[in-house]
Design an enzyme around this catalytic site. Structure first.
Site, PDB file in Angstrom:
ATOM      1  N   SER A 116       0.839  -1.343  -0.018  1.00 26.22           N
ATOM      2  CA  SER A 116      -0.138  -0.225  -0.129  1.00 26.22           C
ATOM      3  C   SER A 116       0.868   1.316  -0.008  1.00 26.22           C
ATOM      4  CB  SER A 116      -0.924  -0.165   1.234  1.00 26.22           C
ATOM      5  OG  SER A 116      -1.490   1.218   1.513  1.00 26.22           O
ATOM      6  N   TYR A 139      -2.351   5.697  -4.678  1.00 23.92           N
ATOM      7  CA  TYR A 139      -3.466   6.590  -4.754  1.00 23.92           C
ATOM      8  C   TYR A 139      -2.998   7.809  -5.273  1.00 23.92           C
ATOM      9  CZ  TYR A 139      -5.768   4.294  -0.642  1.00 23.92           C
ATOM     10  OH  TYR A 139      -6.442   3.345   0.299  1.00 23.92           O
ATOM     11  N   THR A 165      -5.575   2.651  -7.046  1.00 25.56           N
ATOM     12  CA  THR A 165      -6.978   2.830  -6.261  1.00 25.56           C
ATOM     13  C   THR A 165      -7.795   4.038  -6.670  1.00 25.56           C
ATOM     14  OG1 THR A 165      -5.867   1.470  -4.533  1.00 25.56           O
ATOM     15  CG2 THR A 165      -7.865   2.514  -3.974  1.00 25.56           C
ATOM     16  N   LYS A 264      -8.172  -0.542  -9.281  1.00 23.27           N
ATOM     17  CA  LYS A 264      -8.912  -1.021  -8.092  1.00 23.27           C
ATOM     18  C   LYS A 264     -10.215  -0.201  -7.439  1.00 23.27           C
ATOM     19  CE  LYS A 264      -7.743  -2.859  -3.569  1.00 23.27           C
ATOM     20  NZ  LYS A 264      -8.370  -1.772  -2.442  1.00 23.27           N
ATOM     21  N   HIS A 288     -13.802  -1.389  -1.504  1.00 23.54           N
ATOM     22  CA  HIS A 288     -12.750  -1.103  -0.449  1.00 23.54           C
ATOM     23  C   HIS A 288     -13.001  -1.954   1.018  1.00 23.54           C
ATOM     24  CE1 HIS A 288      -9.481   1.744  -0.572  1.00 23.54           C
ATOM     25  NE2 HIS A 288      -9.331   1.492   0.691  1.00 23.54           N
TER      26      HIS A 288
HETATM   27  C1  FMN Z   1      -7.442  -2.045   7.366  1.00 24.55           C
HETATM   28  C2  FMN Z   1      -7.314  -2.033   5.893  1.00 24.55           C
HETATM   29  C3  FMN Z   1      -6.406  -1.052   5.460  1.00 24.55           C
HETATM   30  C4  FMN Z   1      -6.680  -0.782   3.734  1.00 24.55           C
HETATM   31  N1  FMN Z   1      -5.855  -0.224   3.118  1.00 24.55           N
HETATM   32  C5  FMN Z   1      -5.893  -0.012   1.848  1.00 24.55           C
HETATM   33  C6  FMN Z   1      -4.947   0.796   1.228  1.00 24.55           C
HETATM   34  O1  FMN Z   1      -4.084   1.276   1.741  1.00 24.55           O
HETATM   35  N2  FMN Z   1      -5.176   0.697  -0.380  1.00 24.55           N
HETATM   36  C7  FMN Z   1      -6.084   0.261  -0.745  1.00 24.55           C
HETATM   37  O2  FMN Z   1      -6.241   0.412  -2.322  1.00 24.55           O
HETATM   38  N3  FMN Z   1      -7.131  -0.587  -0.369  1.00 24.55           N
HETATM   39  C8  FMN Z   1      -6.923  -0.656   1.130  1.00 24.55           C
HETATM   40  N4  FMN Z   1      -7.847  -1.313   1.710  1.00 24.55           N
HETATM   41  C9  FMN Z   1      -8.806  -2.166   0.925  1.00 24.55           C
HETATM   42  C10 FMN Z   1      -8.277  -3.508   0.679  1.00 24.55           C
HETATM   43  O3  FMN Z   1      -7.162  -3.437  -0.378  1.00 24.55           O
HETATM   44  C11 FMN Z   1      -9.381  -4.560  -0.004  1.00 24.55           C
HETATM   45  O4  FMN Z   1      -9.817  -3.766  -0.938  1.00 24.55           O
HETATM   46  C12 FMN Z   1     -10.421  -4.934   1.100  1.00 24.55           C
HETATM   47  O5  FMN Z   1      -9.647  -5.085   2.321  1.00 24.55           O
HETATM   48  C13 FMN Z   1     -11.143  -6.234   0.753  1.00 24.55           C
HETATM   49  O6  FMN Z   1     -12.323  -6.593   1.729  1.00 24.55           O
HETATM   50  P1  FMN Z   1     -11.869  -7.697   2.558  1.00 24.55           P
HETATM   51  O7  FMN Z   1     -11.004  -7.180   3.860  1.00 24.55           O
HETATM   52  O8  FMN Z   1     -13.247  -8.167   3.324  1.00 24.55           O
HETATM   53  O9  FMN Z   1     -11.254  -8.948   2.219  1.00 24.55           O
HETATM   54  C14 FMN Z   1      -7.738  -1.793   3.191  1.00 24.55           C
HETATM   55  C15 FMN Z   1      -8.596  -2.591   3.865  1.00 24.55           C
HETATM   56  C16 FMN Z   1      -8.383  -2.778   5.128  1.00 24.55           C
HETATM   57  C17 FMN Z   1      -9.215  -3.761   5.779  1.00 24.55           C
END
Ligand code: FMN
Length: 401
Positions: A116, A139, A165, A264, A288
């Site tokens: 990330s 981002y 993203t 994404k 997300h």
């Molecule tokens: C704690 C946390 C932080 C996240 N940070 C990012 C991020 O920095 N960049 C991003 O594109 N998605 C981020 N996401 C989204 C994840 O990449 C992903 O889309 C999502 O967790 C998928 O759903 P799930 O947690 O139910 O598997 C984050 C998700 C969580 C839970």
């Protein structure tokens, strides 16, 4: 109901939900809630899981399934199974240098790790810690020069895929974060409570607070020099996340990125077509993890229409609510080429570091194997909607029965 939500764990974690429970015990409340929570009433977050649970597999027996294959190619990369560790921001706060630990676990399992933008370990540290170059998630920031610099850094360590993203034009409200004082105004009392929450978890303090230093944003050191408080991070997000980005900006990204490009955060079939027209190599169907706009469809519901709209002109990946290899198989049956795990690996790394992520991935792979065999398939490439149970669809007409 999942066992670990209702009963104490036994000797060893067996499922992603068990890692969740271990993470809950280990992490300060504000950090556990940051991972666990979603936006607004968390309806979409829950429906990501619930809609997958409701999908049924079609059991098919007495076919020769003695040789089974999970290995596949996604965006030009061979991988041992169609699973990828999704970008998870602030992960280095959940366990010591957690991005590096998870990247090692992913490489050992033969799958990609996505770093990330808002990681604690910088892309160079993660690349050095693991034999496989991480993919990089970006981002788009107002400071395009900084974004260009980040793409150059990812390219320099050999990242083969950029994950852009695009579902964070503005930030959805996460009420748990507000209640825990890591979003919105924080009074002196809130800060004291936040501090008490941290120090009442001594194992976490030893592992992360002391052992995990420096707790800075490795990719953003110049942009967010003071990462010691959530306020500083939030100020950066508010100042830098750019709601004026459009599909035209994909051309700018292409100018600065030679590798594969994936967007994404697509849920809508028309957006998926726009992405194809903009020339991306792949699309991640994602909400997300239910952390942005609540009341949008779960990804299991949105996926089939996106797959149909894209019509094979780009690779379609998906994430959201995937907690097991059976869930992976369901998403592949709906048309995804590969599946990203978010919370499942965040909980595992928080609970048991690299070992936890490795074990969790072993379990996912074992689940995929069983689901392939018992749906009568021998390869993940053979999975299609026929692997899902549809009442009446497979029934034999009365005349031939
Ligand atoms: C704690 C946390 C932080 C996240 N940070 C990012 C991020 O920095 N960049 C991003 O594109 N998605 C981020 N996401 C989204 C994840 O990449 C992903 O889309 C999502 O967790 C998928 O759903 P799930 O947690 O139910 O598997 C984050 C998700 C969580 C839970």
């Amino acid at each position: 109901m999942r066992l670990s939500r209702d009963r104490p764990l036994g000797l060893a974690p067996a499922t992603a939900w068990d890692y969740r429970e271990l993470a809950r015990r280990r992490l300060p409340r504000q950090l556990f809630d940051y991972i666990d929570g979603g936006a607004y009433e968390e309806t979409t977050m829950r429906s990501n899981v619930a809609d997958l649970e409701r999908l049924l597999l079609r059991q098919v027996v007495l076919k020769d399934v003695s040789v089974r294959e999970q290995a596949t190619e996604v965006l030009g990369q061979r991988m041992s199974m169609p699973v990828i560790l999704a970008p998870v921001g602030l992960c280095g706060m959940f366990a010591k240098r957690a991005e590096a630990q998870a990247a090692r676990a992913a490489a050992a399992a033969g799958i990609p790790f996505v770093e990330s933008t808002v990681s604690i370990c910088g892309i160079e540290e993660v690349a050095a810690a693991s034999p496989a170059a991480p993919w990089f998630q970006l981002y788009v920031m107002r400071d395009r020069g900084y974004a260009e610099e980040l793409m150059a850094r990812a390219s320099a360590v050999g990242s083969p895929v950029l994950v852009l993203t695009i579902d964070l034009a503005v930030v959805g409200a996460r009420h748990r974060d507000t209640r825990n004082g890591i979003e919105g105004e924080s009074s002196a009392m809130t800060r004291v409570r936040r501090g008490l929450d941290l120090i009442s978890h001594p194992r976490w303090v030893r592992d992360v607070g002391i052992g995990g230093k420096p707790l800075t944003f490795g990719n953003l050191e110049k942009a967010v020099p003071d990462a010691s408080t959530p306020d500083a991070f939030k100020e950066w997000v508010d100042a830098q996340f750019d709601p004026s980005v459009t599909w035209d900006d994909i051309a700018w990204v292409r100018e600065h990125w030679d590798g594969r490009l994936v967007v994404k955060g697509v849920l809508d079939p028309q957006d998926a077509r726009r992405a194809v027209d903009a020339g991306v190599d792949g699309i991640v169907v994602s909400n997300h993890g239910g952390r942005q706009l609540d009341a949008v469809p779960s990804t299991a519901r949105a996926l089939p229409d996106v797959v149909d709209a894209v019509a094979g002109e780009a690779e379609v990946l998906v994430d959201g609510g995937v907690r097991s290899g059976l869930d992976v198989v369901k998403m592949l049956a709906l048309g995804a080429r590969a599946v990203l795990l978010g919370r499942a690996w965040a909980w595992a790394v928080a609970a048991q570091g690299e070992t936890g992520v490795r074990r969790m991935l072993d379990t996912v792979s074992a689940d995929i194997d069983v689901a392939l065999a018992l749906t009568g398939n021998t390869s993940v490439g053979d999975l299609d909607r026929g692997a899902l149970y549809a009442p009446g669809a497979g029934s034999v007409p009365a005349s031939t029965a």
